[in-house]
Write a protein that holds these residues in place. Structure first.
Motif, PDB file in Angstrom:
ATOM      1  N   LYS A 687       0.673  15.774  10.248  1.00 40.48           N
ATOM      2  CA  LYS A 687       1.988  15.331  10.018  1.00 40.48           C
ATOM      3  C   LYS A 687       2.996  16.508   9.497  1.00 40.48           C
ATOM      4  CE  LYS A 687       1.121  10.672  10.033  1.00 40.48           C
ATOM      5  NZ  LYS A 687       1.705   9.801  11.171  1.00 40.48           N
ATOM      6  N   SER A 688       2.574  17.591   8.844  1.00 37.66           N
ATOM      7  CA  SER A 688       3.396  18.669   8.793  1.00 37.66           C
ATOM      8  C   SER A 688       3.522  19.533   9.966  1.00 37.66           C
ATOM      9  CB  SER A 688       2.912  19.628   7.809  1.00 37.66           C
ATOM     10  OG  SER A 688       1.489  20.119   8.039  1.00 37.66           O
ATOM     11  N   ASP A 689       2.582  19.408  10.867  1.00 43.17           N
ATOM     12  CA  ASP A 689       2.795  19.996  12.252  1.00 43.17           C
ATOM     13  C   ASP A 689       4.020  19.340  13.075  1.00 43.17           C
ATOM     14  OD1 ASP A 689       1.108  22.076  12.093  1.00 43.17           O
ATOM     15  OD2 ASP A 689      -0.375  21.297  13.442  1.00 43.17           O
ATOM     16  N   VAL A 690       3.848  17.956  13.011  1.00 42.69           N
ATOM     17  CA  VAL A 690       4.831  17.106  13.548  1.00 42.69           C
ATOM     18  C   VAL A 690       6.355  17.280  13.112  1.00 42.69           C
ATOM     19  CG1 VAL A 690       5.607  14.656  13.855  1.00 42.69           C
ATOM     20  CG2 VAL A 690       3.190  15.264  14.464  1.00 42.69           C
ATOM     21  N   TYR A 691       6.500  17.530  11.673  1.00 43.73           N
ATOM     22  CA  TYR A 691       7.561  17.934  11.045  1.00 43.73           C
ATOM     23  C   TYR A 691       8.124  19.185  11.704  1.00 43.73           C
ATOM     24  CZ  TYR A 691      11.213  19.251   7.668  1.00 43.73           C
ATOM     25  OH  TYR A 691      12.456  19.383   7.254  1.00 43.73           O
ATOM     26  N   SER A 692       7.247  20.179  12.108  1.00 44.21           N
ATOM     27  CA  SER A 692       8.078  21.313  12.725  1.00 44.21           C
ATOM     28  C   SER A 692       8.407  21.147  14.151  1.00 44.21           C
ATOM     29  CB  SER A 692       6.787  22.595  12.593  1.00 44.21           C
ATOM     30  OG  SER A 692       6.197  22.498  11.370  1.00 44.21           O
ATOM     31  N   LEU A 693       7.471  20.311  14.801  1.00 45.05           N
ATOM     32  CA  LEU A 693       7.745  19.732  16.484  1.00 45.05           C
ATOM     33  C   LEU A 693       9.265  18.997  16.235  1.00 45.05           C
ATOM     34  CD1 LEU A 693       7.223  19.443  19.089  1.00 45.05           C
ATOM     35  CD2 LEU A 693       5.814  17.259  18.448  1.00 45.05           C
ATOM     36  N   GLY A 694       9.529  18.378  15.175  1.00 46.01           N
ATOM     37  CA  GLY A 694      10.616  17.630  15.081  1.00 46.01           C
ATOM     38  C   GLY A 694      11.784  18.818  14.905  1.00 46.01           C
ATOM     39  N   VAL A 695      11.647  19.715  14.274  1.00 47.66           N
ATOM     40  CA  VAL A 695      12.766  20.715  14.023  1.00 47.66           C
ATOM     41  C   VAL A 695      12.497  21.633  15.404  1.00 47.66           C
ATOM     42  CG1 VAL A 695      13.509  22.557  12.702  1.00 47.66           C
ATOM     43  CG2 VAL A 695      12.343  21.014  11.693  1.00 47.66           C
ATOM     44  N   VAL A 696      11.708  21.780  16.157  1.00 46.50           N
ATOM     45  CA  VAL A 696      11.937  22.367  17.383  1.00 46.50           C
ATOM     46  C   VAL A 696      12.828  21.574  18.235  1.00 46.50           C
ATOM     47  CG1 VAL A 696      10.775  23.222  19.372  1.00 46.50           C
ATOM     48  CG2 VAL A 696       9.891  23.855  17.132  1.00 46.50           C
ATOM     49  N   ILE A 697      12.496  20.312  18.222  1.00 48.63           N
ATOM     50  CA  ILE A 697      13.194  19.333  19.146  1.00 48.63           C
ATOM     51  C   ILE A 697      14.707  19.359  18.915  1.00 48.63           C
ATOM     52  CG2 ILE A 697      13.396  17.002  20.087  1.00 48.63           C
ATOM     53  CD1 ILE A 697      10.311  16.760  19.774  1.00 48.63           C
ATOM     54  N   LEU A 698      15.039  19.215  17.534  1.00 47.02           N
ATOM     55  CA  LEU A 698      16.337  19.271  17.035  1.00 47.02           C
ATOM     56  C   LEU A 698      17.010  20.552  17.426  1.00 47.02           C
ATOM     57  CD1 LEU A 698      16.145  17.992  13.482  1.00 47.02           C
ATOM     58  CD2 LEU A 698      17.154  16.760  15.476  1.00 47.02           C
ATOM     59  N   GLU A 699      16.259  21.900  17.566  1.00 49.89           N
ATOM     60  CA  GLU A 699      16.752  23.178  18.002  1.00 49.89           C
ATOM     61  C   GLU A 699      17.127  22.927  19.301  1.00 49.89           C
ATOM     62  OE1 GLU A 699      13.825  25.886  16.603  1.00 49.89           O
ATOM     63  OE2 GLU A 699      15.208  27.615  17.349  1.00 49.89           O
ATOM     64  N   LEU A 700      16.228  22.345  20.074  1.00 50.12           N
ATOM     65  CA  LEU A 700      16.596  22.108  21.672  1.00 50.12           C
ATOM     66  C   LEU A 700      17.795  21.517  21.774  1.00 50.12           C
ATOM     67  CD1 LEU A 700      12.926  21.563  22.804  1.00 50.12           C
ATOM     68  CD2 LEU A 700      14.686  23.366  23.761  1.00 50.12           C
ATOM     69  N   LEU A 701      18.061  20.374  20.990  1.00 52.05           N
ATOM     70  CA  LEU A 701      19.009  19.367  21.364  1.00 52.05           C
ATOM     71  C   LEU A 701      20.433  20.062  20.744  1.00 52.05           C
ATOM     72  CD1 LEU A 701      17.552  15.938  20.102  1.00 52.05           C
ATOM     73  CD2 LEU A 701      18.352  16.535  22.158  1.00 52.05           C
ATOM     74  N   THR A 702      20.413  20.919  19.573  1.00 57.68           N
ATOM     75  CA  THR A 702      21.657  21.299  18.991  1.00 57.68           C
ATOM     76  C   THR A 702      22.038  22.863  19.434  1.00 57.68           C
ATOM     77  OG1 THR A 702      20.476  22.082  17.039  1.00 57.68           O
ATOM     78  CG2 THR A 702      21.237  19.925  16.804  1.00 57.68           C
TER      79      THR A 702
END
Ligand SMILES: *[C@@H]1O[C@H](CO)[C@@H](O)[C@H](O)[C@H]1NC(C)=O
Ligand SMILES: *[C@@H]1O[C@H](CO)[C@@H](O)[C@H](O)[C@H]1NC(C)=O
Ligand SMILES: *[C@@H]1O[C@H](CO)[C@@H](O)[C@H](O)[C@H]1NC(C)=O
Ligand SMILES: *[C@@H]1O[C@H](CO)[C@@H](O)[C@H](O)[C@H]1NC(C)=O
Ligand SMILES: *[C@@H]1O[C@H](CO)[C@@H](O)[C@H](O)[C@H]1NC(C)=O
Ligand SMILES: *[C@@H]1O[C@H](CO)[C@@H](O)[C@H](O)[C@H]1NC(C)=O
Ligand SMILES: *[C@@H]1O[C@H](CO)[C@@H](O)[C@H](O)[C@H]1NC(C)=O
Ligand SMILES: *[C@@H]1O[C@H](CO)[C@@H](O)[C@H](O)[C@H]1NC(C)=O
Ligand SMILES: *[C@@H]1O[C@H](CO)[C@@H](O)[C@H](O)[C@H]1NC(C)=O
Ligand SMILES: *[C@@H]1O[C@H](CO)[C@@H](O)[C@H](O)[C@H]1NC(C)=O
Ligand SMILES: *[C@@H]1O[C@H](CO)[C@@H](O)[C@H](O)[C@H]1NC(C)=O
Ligand SMILES: *[C@@H]1O[C@H](CO)[C@@H](O)[C@H](O)[C@H]1NC(C)=O
Length: 799
Positions: A687-702
């Motif tokens: 779950k902490s890895d998925v958090y980091s993945l979420g941040v990476v996806i936000l980075e790609l979006l923003t």
């Protein structure tokens, strides 16, 4: 490539080691001064001076070789490395050097490595090479050396690698060439060497790679080999060798590649060939071998390429070839083979290239083969039929799988015969059942092969590891103390194409690429030009050696298209640890997104493919490799040539002590990728890895770097995005260039849905976050492979 202006950036890994060890030394004894061993010996100075003067240097690479030589051994002279005032390595490949190589090279009596490959050097190879008893590597390939190979080379009894290929050398191969009991790689190919191939070379127990292709060697291939022999790859291709393939070949138990193509070999094939169970490539093309294809060919369990084109092979193709499922290429063209093509060949599901053209084959080509390969694989066999619509087989053997375009009534031979069409029906059903069975078989094979390759350390690798250690004293030998060529360490390879020695690795040209909390990463260029990424782990941050080796062994087995492969590790005698990875020329996702010029835009399909690939890699890591990343950021997502992401640094926490890991976690926090719960308990999980993945996806979006958001306004990226979404200004979060692209169509929905998913991943409550496989599934629903409006480079799925 013109870097003489900043020679200090291009140190070898080994010298970086020394600097490192040296600074350790400084820390422990404040009185130690760097003068020890820095002043070059007079003889070496004269040797280098003469070396420079006989070369031409149009690019001014040797400009730093100036003054009194005081700087020669303190790192100021480009391409030179010393120990105790003696030059141990000259490494100047790809530097545009011309002129000739001085005989005074013999004065550098401690020289271990002379690497001048890919230059334009002419003239003879100096016989004074024989005055260099410590020489381990001599790399003069891709130059214009002429004359013959000096027999004095036999005095270099420590020689491990000798590569003089692609020059204009003539004369015979001196018999002394195999004097070194450590000779590992011998490449004299692409010259004009004549005379016989010496038995002494085949009798060497240490030699692993023997390459003599494209010379004018004559006589027969020696019928004696060492027992045991270490030979793994032999190429004698394109010479003028005669006689027959020797029986003694059957004793090369480790051989993987045999290439005798383009000679004048005659006679039969020895039955001992079938003893070579490690053989992967057998190439006997373009000889005059007059033999049957051995019936027991199926004992070659690892054979992938069998090429016997252009000989005088006779009789039939044995059924047993169908029992070598590893075959990928089979070329039997231009022989005198007769009989039919055995139906068993349809069992060769890995076959990608097949050629039996220009033989005397007859009968029907098995349907599956005819479908898979075009007619140029079969033509030139007068009595062969069924491989092209213009050559149908006689009516008694109708094609069991009719073309989907032609319905039965349109086939004239089948009209008004009810019984025949029933038969057709049966054939069709049998055909499809067989197809289904085959499909199942394929899937099974794939699973089996995947399992095998992920479970095994390749024999090639073991061999390279063994060979690099061969002849070295275990533990820190005296020469280790002096910091010489082989540091007496241990190199272990994992599955993959690399086969370098410890010496190759430590002498590789290295550039610093970056630093992280676990260590420094270098781009290292090996002698053959291969580039690898090498991570030197910080001292005293890893677990104990035994535990470390167990964990690193497990990491080395993990293979997935979206995970950066660990290819090897090296343990130095003083506890230094190096990890060797594939080198990714496009760099990190972070650099790709944030360090580009304003004109380069990154379209949505590309960003989505990166998100998917990353999710795919992480899901594999969690579900199939039972591993946690623990430190996912856009700086350790690397991109390959087709912009497909490879996650790096996974599983590294497993190698490290608990203290090192908490320090690393703190660093991630500063970057803005760390899940909030980790500030309380320090246990990373999926779950902490998925958090980091979420941040990476936000980075790609923003298009915004999370580190910047933390630094600029104290709000991390997830919170910033969440606050804007709450205010219903959602579109404001997206990278402006994506909004231009979206323009109200399908992409707009994709952006919104991806944003929702990313926010789900960064949910403050770990239990609410999806697993990586769910993220992947949803991304694939949002934008199916090759789907959406875009022509993005759809990365291929591994399933
Ligand atoms: C020698 O070369 C170095 C590096 O190119 C340069 O910094 C130095 O000034 C030169 N010394 C002399 C005496 O020319
Ligand atoms: C041989 O060397 C030349 C340069 O000297 C290079 O252009 C060529 O590609 C080399 N050939 C092979 C087979 O490596
Ligand atoms: C190398 O081999 C040659 C002949 O094969 C022999 O005469 C010579 O003594 C050897 N040299 C050394 C140093 O072993
Ligand atoms: C190679 O050497 C032979 C003599 O040994 C000579 O006849 C031939 O022309 C040479 N070939 C090349 C390409 O130099
Ligand atoms: C090696 O020899 C073969 C056969 O003569 C020739 O086709 C090939 O081009 C040669 N390779 C090189 C790199 O010269
Ligand atoms: C092989 O060629 C050599 C000349 O290069 C010749 O003397 C010898 O008789 C030939 N051997 C056979 C078996 O043809
Ligand atoms: C090859 O294997 C056979 C048994 O299959 C054995 O009798 C023979 O000695 C072996 N030959 C060699 C050269 O190892
Ligand atoms: C065949 O290849 C597999 C996988 O590369 C390896 O594990 C096995 O040892 C090889 N077999 C032989 C006899 O070399
Ligand atoms: C193939 O050729 C051999 C002679 O090389 C002959 O004995 C045999 O009968 C032929 N087989 C077929 C099927 O034609
Ligand atoms: C294909 O392989 C299977 C399993 O080894 C075997 O049963 C079958 O007979 C083979 N098919 C042919 C046509 O040889
Ligand atoms: C091909 O085989 C047939 C018999 O199957 C034989 O009559 C014929 O001579 C052979 N042709 C060649 C070119 O070997
Ligand atoms: C098969 O071999 C023939 C003759 O060597 C060649 O002309 C043809 O292009 C080859 N076909 C394939 C598919 O490799």
């Amino acid at each position: 490539m013109n870097e003489p202006k900043k020679p200090r950036t291009n140190l070898s890994l080994q010298s970086l080691f020394y600097t490192f060890l040296f600074s350790l030394h400084l820390a422990t004894s404040a009185l130690a001064r760097p003068s020890d061993g820095v002043i070059i010996s007079q003889a070496d100075y004269q040797g280098l001076d003469a070396f420079k003067h006989e070369l031409t240097d149009p690019r001014g690479v040797l400009r730093s070789w100036n003054g009194t030589g005081l700087g020669a051994c303190s790192g100021e002279w480009y391409g030179i490395k010393c120990v105790n005032g003696k030059v141990i390595s000259i490494s100047l490949p790809w530097r545009g050097l011309g002129g000739s190589l001085t005989e005074k090279i013999g004065q550098l009596t401690s020289l271990r490595r002379l690497s001048l490959h890919d230059n334009f050097i002419t003239g003879p190879i100096p016989s004074a090479i024989g005055f260099l008893p410590d020489l381990r590597g001599l790399y003069l390939f891709n130059n214009r050396f002429s004359g013959s190979i000096p027999p004095s080379i036999g005095n270099c009894v420590n020689l491990q690698a000798l590569d003089l290929s692609n020059n204009s050398l003539i004369g015979s191969i001196p018999s002394s060439i195999a004097n070194s009991t450590r000779l590992y790689r011998l490449n004299l190919g692409f010259n004009n060497l004549s005379g016989q191939i010496l038995t002494s070379v085949f009798l060497s127990q240490s030699i692993v790679f023997l390459f003599l292709p494209n010379n004018s060697l004559s006589g027969s291939i020696p019928d004696k080999v060492a027992t045991p022999s270490s030979l793994k790859e032999v190429s004698l291709a394109n010479n003028q060798l005669n006689g027959s393939v020797p029986t003694a070949i059957g004793s090369l138990h480790q051989i993987e590649t045999l290439d005798f193509s383009g000679n004048s070999l005659t006679g039969d094939l020895p039955s001992s060939l079938s003893n070579l169970s490690s053989l992967v490539v057998l190439n006997l093309d373009r000889n005059q071998i007059e033999a049957q294809i051995p019936q027991t060919i199926d004992s070659l369990k690892n054979l992938s390429i069998l090429s016997l084109k252009g000989n005088r092979l006779y009789d039939g193709i044995p059924n047993s070839i169908g029992k070598v499922p590893t075959l990928t290429r089979l070329d039997l063209s231009e022989n005198n083979l007769n009989g039919s093509i055995p139906i068993s060949l349809v069992n060769l599901t890995n076959l990608v290239s097949f050629n039996v053209s220009y033989n005397n084959l007859s009968g029907q080509v098995p349907v599956l083969l005819a479908q898979k390969f075009n007619s140029s694989s079969f033509r030139g066999n007068i009595q062969l039929c069924g491989y092209t619509p213009s050559l149908p087989c006689p009516a008694l053997s109708p094609s069991p799988v009719p073309s989907p375009l032609s319905s039965p009534p349109s086939l004239p031979s089948h009209t008004n015969n009810k019984r025949l069409s029933t038969r057709d029906l049966i054939l069709i059903i049998t055909g499809s059942a067989l197809g289904l069975l085959l499909l199942l078989f394929c899937i099974l094979m794939c699973c089996l092969i995947r399992k095998r390759s992920s479970n095994s350390v390749s024999p090639k690798s073991k061999q390279a590891a063994a060979a690099s250690g061969r002849g070295e004293k275990p533990g820190p030998a005296p020469e280790t103390e002096s910091g010489g060529g082989d540091l007496g360490g241990k190199l272990v390879h994992f599955d993959g194409p690399l086969a370098f020695t410890a010496d190759d690795l430590l002498c590789a040209t290295a550039e610093i690429m970056g630093k992280s909390s676990y260590g420094t990463v270098y781009k290292a260029t090996l002698e053959d030009g291969t580039q690898v990424a090498v991570k030197r782990l910080r001292e005293k941050i890893t677990k104990g050696q035994k535990e470390f080796e167990t964990e690193v062994g497990a990491l080395g087995k993990i293979r997935h298209e979206n995970l950066l492969a660990l290819r090897a590790y090296y343990l130095g005698p003083k506890g230094e640890k190096l990890l060797v990875f594939d080198y990714m020329p496009r760099g990190s996702l972070s650099a790709f997104l944030h360090a580009r010029t304003p004109e380069t835009s990154i379209d949505w399909p590309t960003r989505m493919n990166i998100a998917k690939g990353t999710a795919r890699g992480l899901a594999y890591l969690h579900d199939s490799a039972s591993s946690i990343h623990g430190n996912l950021t856009s700086t350790n997502i690397l991109l390959d040539d087709s912009l497909s992401p490879k996650i790096a640094d996974f599983g590294l926490p497993r190698l490290m002590s608990a203290t090192a890991n908490s320090a690393a976690l703190a660093a991630v926090a500063a970057l803005g990728y760390r899940a909030p719960e980790l500030s309380k308990h320090k246990k990373v999980n999926t779950k902490s890895d998925v958090y980091s993945l979420g941040v990476v996806i936000l980075e790609l979006l923003t298009g915004k770097s999370p580190a910047d958001s933390v630094a600029n306004n104290g709000v991390d990226l997830p919170n910033w995005v969440a606050s804007i979404v709450k205010e219903e200004w959602t579109n404001e979060v997206f990278d402006t260039e994506l909004m231009r692209e979206a323009d109200g169509d399908l992409t707009g929905d994709e952006l919104l849905n991806t944003l929702k998913l990313a926010l789900h991943c960064v949910d403050p409550a770990p239990a609410s976050r999806p697993e990586a496989r769910d993220v992947l599934r949803q991304l694939e629903e949002i934008r199916p492979e090759g789907g959406g409006g875009g022509a993005g480079e759809a990365s291929t799925s591994n399933v």
